[in-house]
Scaffold this active site. Structure first.
Site, PDB file in Angstrom:
ATOM      1  N   ASP A   1       0.849  -1.203   0.000  1.00 51.70           N
ATOM      2  CA  ASP A   1       0.000   0.000   0.000  1.00 51.70           C
ATOM      3  C   ASP A   1       0.885   1.253   0.000  1.00 51.70           C
ATOM      4  O   ASP A   1       0.894   2.012   0.957  1.00 51.70           O
ATOM      5  CB  ASP A   1      -0.944  -0.009   1.226  1.00 51.70           C
ATOM      6  CG  ASP A   1      -0.218  -0.081   2.563  1.00 51.70           C
ATOM      7  OD1 ASP A   1       0.952  -0.547   2.600  1.00 51.70           O
ATOM      8  OD2 ASP A   1      -0.802   0.346   3.587  1.00 51.70           O
TER       9      ASP A   1
ATOM     10  N   HIS B   1       9.446  -0.331   8.465  1.00 56.13           N
ATOM     11  CA  HIS B   1       8.651  -1.544   8.751  1.00 56.13           C
ATOM     12  C   HIS B   1       8.708  -2.557   7.611  1.00 56.13           C
ATOM     13  O   HIS B   1       9.017  -3.726   7.805  1.00 56.13           O
ATOM     14  CB  HIS B   1       7.177  -1.164   8.965  1.00 56.13           C
ATOM     15  CG  HIS B   1       6.930  -0.196  10.053  1.00 56.13           C
ATOM     16  ND1 HIS B   1       6.924  -0.545  11.380  1.00 56.13           N
ATOM     17  CD2 HIS B   1       6.672   1.140  10.024  1.00 56.13           C
ATOM     18  CE1 HIS B   1       6.658   0.515  12.124  1.00 56.13           C
ATOM     19  NE2 HIS B   1       6.512   1.547  11.323  1.00 56.13           N
TER      20      HIS B   1
HETATM   21  C1  BDR Z   1       2.655  -0.635   8.636  1.00 59.09           C
HETATM   22  O1  BDR Z   1       1.560   0.259   8.419  1.00 59.09           O
HETATM   23  C2  BDR Z   1       1.812   1.078   7.307  1.00 59.09           C
HETATM   24  O2  BDR Z   1       1.541   2.385   7.611  1.00 59.09           O
HETATM   25  C3  BDR Z   1       3.256   0.887   6.961  1.00 59.09           C
HETATM   26  O3  BDR Z   1       3.470   1.016   5.566  1.00 59.09           O
HETATM   27  C4  BDR Z   1       3.566  -0.490   7.438  1.00 59.09           C
HETATM   28  O4  BDR Z   1       3.209  -1.444   6.465  1.00 59.09           O
HETATM   29  C5  BDR Z   1       3.322  -0.302   9.964  1.00 59.09           C
HETATM   30  O5  BDR Z   1       2.417  -0.432  11.005  1.00 59.09           O
HETATM   31 CA    CA Z   2       2.812  -0.819   4.139  1.00 58.45          CA
END
Ligand code: BDR
Ligand code: CA
Length: 316
Positions: free
Chosen positions: A10, A240
Site C-alpha cells: 500500500d 517496517h
Molecule cells: C505498517 O503500516 C503502514 O503504515 C506501513 O506502511 C507499514 O506497512 C506499519 O504499522
Molecule cells: Ca505498508
C-alpha cells in the site's frame, strides 16, 4: 539463491523503500506487485507502485486489489504520516504504464500456480488481497513457498490503537483468515520493526545511490521522519516493510518463536494479534486451535538497517 516473490503493498513511504529493495537486491526476483488500500486509497497505491517501477526503469507487473476492508468501514488514509499522495506530498512525475488487467487476487493465484512451491508472498499492507486469493484457490496454502506478513504486534503494543498495528487493524477479518490459514507463515511485526531506525545518514547514502528513485525515497522520507520525531522521539524512521524483505533474505538476523496466532476482529481490541507459544499450556485450548506460525520477536536492528542501506547503494 534467488527468492521469487509477489510484493503486496500500500505505498506508502516505507513501502516505497521496500519496493526499491525488492527491485535492487540481486537475490530477489520481483514477479509482480499487488496493491491494496491502506496508507493511501487503492488508485493512489497502484499509481505509486507503477511509478516506483518506472523510476527504477524496471518492467514489473502491478495488479490492483482491495479498495476497502472485507467487513468494517474503511478508515481515512493516514495523510499525516504518508502525505496525501502516499509519498510525502513531493511532486511526482507522470506515470506511463498501466496496471495488469487481472485483480490482485487472480494475479497471486496465477503466479503461484505457474511456479508451485517456489513463490513467497510478502505482504506489507492490509491483507484483503491474500484473503481473496485464498478464497479463489484454497489449495494455495500448499503451493506458496512461504507467506511473510509485515503486521501485528505481540509484546510491543500497537501503533494505531493501544493494542493494534495498522495493517491488521485496517482489515482484521482478512488478517484473521490469512494468519490462521495454515500456510507457512512468518509474522514480522512491531516487535522487530520498532528495533530498526533508518537515520538521515543512511538516507543520504540511499539518495546518492538510487538516482531518480533515490530522490523520491529521500523526499518522502523527510515527511515521514517528522512524524517519527513527534511520535516516538527518534531521529529517523522505522523501515517496517523493508524488515519483511530482511527476513526473506537474511532470516539469521531475527529470533522467532513458533506458536498459534489469532486476530481480534471486533470490539475495543479489534486488530490485536494474539500469540500462544507452542510450548505453553493455557487455561483453555481456544488460544491454541489455529495452525502453527512463526513470529519474529527479536532482530539485530543495526545490522538489518545496514543490510537495507547496502542493498540500496548496490553493495548487497
Ligand atoms: C505498517 O503500516 C503502514 O503504515 C506501513 O506502511 C507499514 O506497512 C506499519 O504499522
Ligand atoms: Ca505498508
Amino acid at each position: 539463491m534467488a527468492h521469487p516473490i509477489i510484493f503486496d503493498t500500500d505505498p506508502g513511504v516505507d513501502d516505497a523503500q521496500a519496493i526499491a529493495i525488492a527491485m535492487a537486491h540481486p537475490d530477489i526476483e520481483l514477479l509482480g506487485m499487488t496493491t491494496t488500500f491502506g496508507n493511501v486509497d487503492i488508485t493512489t497505491a497502484t499509481h505509486n507502485a507503477l511509478l516506483l517501477a518506472e523510476l527504477a526503469e524496471r518492467q514489473v507487473p502491478v495488479a490492483q486489489g482491495a479498495a476497502a476492508p472485507m467487513v468494517k468501514p474503511r478508515h481515512p488514509a493516514p495523510t499525516h504520516i504518508h502525505g496525501d499522495n502516499g509519498l510525502g506530498n513531493i511532486a511526482l512525475p507522470e506515470v506511463q504504464g498501466k496496471a495488469d488487467s487481472r485483480s490482485a487476487a487472480q494475479f497471486i493465484v496465477d503466479t503461484v500456480n505457474a511456479r508451485p512451491g517456489e513463490v513467497s508472498l510478502v505482504a506489507v499492507g492490509p491483507l484483503g488481497n491474500l484473503a481473496a486469493a485464498l478464497q479463489l484457490d484454497p489449495a494455495l496454502i500448499e503451493k506458496v513457498k512461504q507467506v511473510i506478513v509485515m503486521g501485528g504486534s505481540i509484546k510491543e503494543g500497537g501503533n494505531v490503537t493501544p493494542v493494534a498495528e495498522a495493517n491488521i487493524f485496517n482489515d482484521p477479518h482478512a488478517a484473521q483468515r490469512v494468519l490462521t490459514a495454515g500456510w507457512p507463515l512468518v509474522m514480522v511485526g512491531l516487535d522487530v520493526t520498532h528495533r530498526c531506525v533508518l537515520g538521515p545518514r543512511q538516507m543520504a547514502r540511499i539518495e546518492a545511490g538510487q538516482g531518480r528513485l533515490g530522490q523520491v525515497l529521500a523526499g518522502s522520507y523527510a515527511f515521514y521522519r517528522s512524524f517519527y520525531q513527534q511520535m516516538l522521539g527518534i531521529d529517523g524512521c522505522c523501515p517496517h516493510d523493508s524488515c519483511a524483505l530482511a527476513w526473506l533474505v537474511r532470516p539469521e538476523m531475527f529470533t522467532t518463536q513458533r506458536g498459534h496466532l489469532n486476530v481480534v476482529t471486533e470490539g475495543l481490541a479489534e486488530g490485536q494479534t494474539l500469540f500462544a507459544p507452542q510450548e505453553r499450556d493455557f487455561i483453555e485450548s481456544r488460544w491454541s486451535g489455529t495452525p502453527y506460525s512463526e513470529v519474529c520477536l527479536g532482530i539485530e536492528g543495526e545490522a538489518a538497517v545496514e543490510w537495507m542501506t547496502a542493498t540500496l547503494v548496490g553493495d548487497a
